[in-house]
Motif scaffolding. Structure first.
Motif, PDB file in Angstrom:
ATOM      1  N   THR A  47     -81.464 -19.163 -14.760  1.00  0.00           N
ATOM      2  CA  THR A  47     -81.076 -19.636 -13.438  1.00  0.00           C
ATOM      3  C   THR A  47     -79.663 -19.152 -13.207  1.00  0.00           C
ATOM      4  N   VAL A  48     -79.448 -18.497 -12.077  1.00  0.00           N
ATOM      5  CA  VAL A  48     -78.126 -17.965 -11.772  1.00  0.00           C
ATOM      6  C   VAL A  48     -77.806 -18.288 -10.314  1.00  0.00           C
ATOM      7  N   ARG A  49     -76.579 -18.584 -10.052  1.00  0.00           N
ATOM      8  CA  ARG A  49     -76.150 -18.882  -8.679  1.00  0.00           C
ATOM      9  C   ARG A  49     -75.495 -17.641  -8.082  1.00  0.00           C
ATOM     10  N   VAL A  50     -76.006 -17.248  -6.919  1.00  0.00           N
ATOM     11  CA  VAL A  50     -75.438 -16.114  -6.188  1.00  0.00           C
ATOM     12  C   VAL A  50     -75.179 -16.569  -4.757  1.00  0.00           C
ATOM     13  N   ASP A  51     -74.308 -15.863  -4.082  1.00  0.00           N
ATOM     14  CA  ASP A  51     -74.052 -16.176  -2.675  1.00  0.00           C
ATOM     15  C   ASP A  51     -75.343 -16.019  -1.875  1.00  0.00           C
ATOM     16  N   SER A  52     -75.533 -16.910  -0.916  1.00  0.00           N
ATOM     17  CA  SER A  52     -76.740 -16.870  -0.083  1.00  0.00           C
ATOM     18  C   SER A  52     -76.916 -15.523   0.593  1.00  0.00           C
ATOM     19  N   GLU A  53     -75.807 -14.954   1.070  1.00  0.00           N
ATOM     20  CA  GLU A  53     -75.907 -13.674   1.779  1.00  0.00           C
ATOM     21  C   GLU A  53     -76.325 -12.539   0.837  1.00  0.00           C
ATOM     22  N   VAL A  54     -75.928 -12.628  -0.417  1.00  0.00           N
ATOM     23  CA  VAL A  54     -76.330 -11.615  -1.401  1.00  0.00           C
ATOM     24  C   VAL A  54     -77.833 -11.714  -1.645  1.00  0.00           C
ATOM     25  N   LEU A  55     -78.307 -12.912  -1.891  1.00  0.00           N
ATOM     26  CA  LEU A  55     -79.735 -13.117  -2.129  1.00  0.00           C
ATOM     27  C   LEU A  55     -80.557 -12.685  -0.926  1.00  0.00           C
ATOM     28  N   GLU A  56     -80.136 -13.068   0.254  1.00  0.00           N
ATOM     29  CA  GLU A  56     -80.877 -12.711   1.466  1.00  0.00           C
ATOM     30  C   GLU A  56     -80.930 -11.201   1.649  1.00  0.00           C
ATOM     31  N   TRP A  57     -79.817 -10.521   1.388  1.00  0.00           N
ATOM     32  CA  TRP A  57     -79.790  -9.064   1.530  1.00  0.00           C
ATOM     33  C   TRP A  57     -80.806  -8.417   0.591  1.00  0.00           C
ATOM     34  N   PHE A  58     -80.820  -8.848  -0.670  1.00  0.00           N
ATOM     35  CA  PHE A  58     -81.778  -8.279  -1.611  1.00  0.00           C
ATOM     36  C   PHE A  58     -83.207  -8.619  -1.205  1.00  0.00           C
ATOM     37  N   ARG A  59     -83.451  -9.840  -0.767  1.00  0.00           N
ATOM     38  CA  ARG A  59     -84.809 -10.228  -0.337  1.00  0.00           C
ATOM     39  C   ARG A  59     -85.277  -9.381   0.837  1.00  0.00           C
ATOM     40  N   GLN A  60     -84.364  -9.026   1.725  1.00  0.00           N
ATOM     41  CA  GLN A  60     -84.733  -8.202   2.875  1.00  0.00           C
ATOM     42  C   GLN A  60     -85.186  -6.805   2.457  1.00  0.00           C
ATOM     43  N   GLN A  61     -84.844  -6.405   1.245  1.00  0.00           N
ATOM     44  CA  GLN A  61     -85.258  -5.088   0.754  1.00  0.00           C
ATOM     45  C   GLN A  61     -86.740  -5.071   0.402  1.00  0.00           C
ATOM     46  N   GLY A  62     -87.350  -6.250   0.320  1.00  0.00           N
ATOM     47  CA  GLY A  62     -88.787  -6.336   0.065  1.00  0.00           C
ATOM     48  C   GLY A  62     -89.115  -6.649  -1.383  1.00  0.00           C
ATOM     49  N   GLN A  63     -90.390  -6.495  -1.677  1.00  0.00           N
ATOM     50  CA  GLN A  63     -90.902  -6.820  -3.006  1.00  0.00           C
ATOM     51  C   GLN A  63     -90.125  -6.067  -4.080  1.00  0.00           C
ATOM     52  N   GLY A  64     -89.860  -6.737  -5.170  1.00  0.00           N
ATOM     53  CA  GLY A  64     -89.121  -6.136  -6.269  1.00  0.00           C
ATOM     54  C   GLY A  64     -87.624  -6.365  -6.181  1.00  0.00           C
ATOM     55  N   TYR A  65     -87.216  -7.278  -5.301  1.00  0.00           N
ATOM     56  CA  TYR A  65     -85.779  -7.479  -5.116  1.00  0.00           C
ATOM     57  C   TYR A  65     -85.097  -7.969  -6.387  1.00  0.00           C
ATOM     58  N   GLN A  66     -85.788  -8.762  -7.191  1.00  0.00           N
ATOM     59  CA  GLN A  66     -85.170  -9.241  -8.425  1.00  0.00           C
ATOM     60  C   GLN A  66     -84.970  -8.088  -9.409  1.00  0.00           C
ATOM     61  N   THR A  67     -85.908  -7.165  -9.434  1.00  0.00           N
ATOM     62  CA  THR A  67     -85.784  -5.983 -10.283  1.00  0.00           C
ATOM     63  C   THR A  67     -84.588  -5.143  -9.836  1.00  0.00           C
ATOM     64  N   ARG A  68     -84.402  -5.012  -8.521  1.00  0.00           N
ATOM     65  CA  ARG A  68     -83.252  -4.265  -8.013  1.00  0.00           C
ATOM     66  C   ARG A  68     -81.946  -4.970  -8.348  1.00  0.00           C
ATOM     67  N   MET A  69     -81.931  -6.295  -8.254  1.00  0.00           N
ATOM     68  CA  MET A  69     -80.718  -7.040  -8.624  1.00  0.00           C
ATOM     69  C   MET A  69     -80.389  -6.780 -10.089  1.00  0.00           C
ATOM     70  N   ASN A  70     -81.407  -6.784 -10.929  1.00  0.00           N
ATOM     71  CA  ASN A  70     -81.199  -6.514 -12.351  1.00  0.00           C
ATOM     72  C   ASN A  70     -80.659  -5.096 -12.554  1.00  0.00           C
ATOM     73  N   ALA A  71     -81.189  -4.131 -11.789  1.00  0.00           N
ATOM     74  CA  ALA A  71     -80.740  -2.745 -11.920  1.00  0.00           C
ATOM     75  C   ALA A  71     -79.266  -2.606 -11.545  1.00  0.00           C
ATOM     76  N   VAL A  72     -78.838  -3.321 -10.513  1.00  0.00           N
ATOM     77  CA  VAL A  72     -77.429  -3.283 -10.111  1.00  0.00           C
ATOM     78  C   VAL A  72     -76.559  -3.855 -11.221  1.00  0.00           C
TER      79      VAL A  72
END
Length: 85
Positions: A47-72
């Motif tokens: 469980t990790v806390r991130v800014d709402s705007e960061v999470l929303e931006w990644f979610r807007q990228q579509g499926q696999g957003y958690q994988t992209r967050m991990n890649a960053v």
């Protein structure tokens, strides 16, 4: 990236012969001589806390957003490792 149901149906109805591979180089023996198998590493659920705007931006990228967050995060980690040598 999302794809409409109509576009997906159109793509699924195409035959392999209709696919244009002209922009993709053929993989020859030289490629496979130097190719390395890269297997995904195991993931740990946290469980990790991130800014709402960061999470929303990644979610807007579509499926696999958690994988992209991990890649960053991984790219940042690797850059820090290189810089500390």
């Amino acid at each position: 990236m999302t794809i409409s149901a109509a576009r997906l149906k159109e793509l699924q109805s195409r035959s392999d012969a209709d696919i244009d591979y002209s922009g993709i180089p053929e993989l020859d023996d030289a490629f496979f001589e130097t190719a390395e198998l890269v297997t995904p590493s195991a993931k740990t659920q946290i469980t990790v806390r991130v800014d709402s705007e960061v999470l929303e931006w990644f979610r807007q990228q579509g499926q696999g957003y958690q994988t992209r967050m991990n890649a960053v995060l991984k790219a940042y980690m690797e850059s820090q490792r290189r810089n500390s040598r």
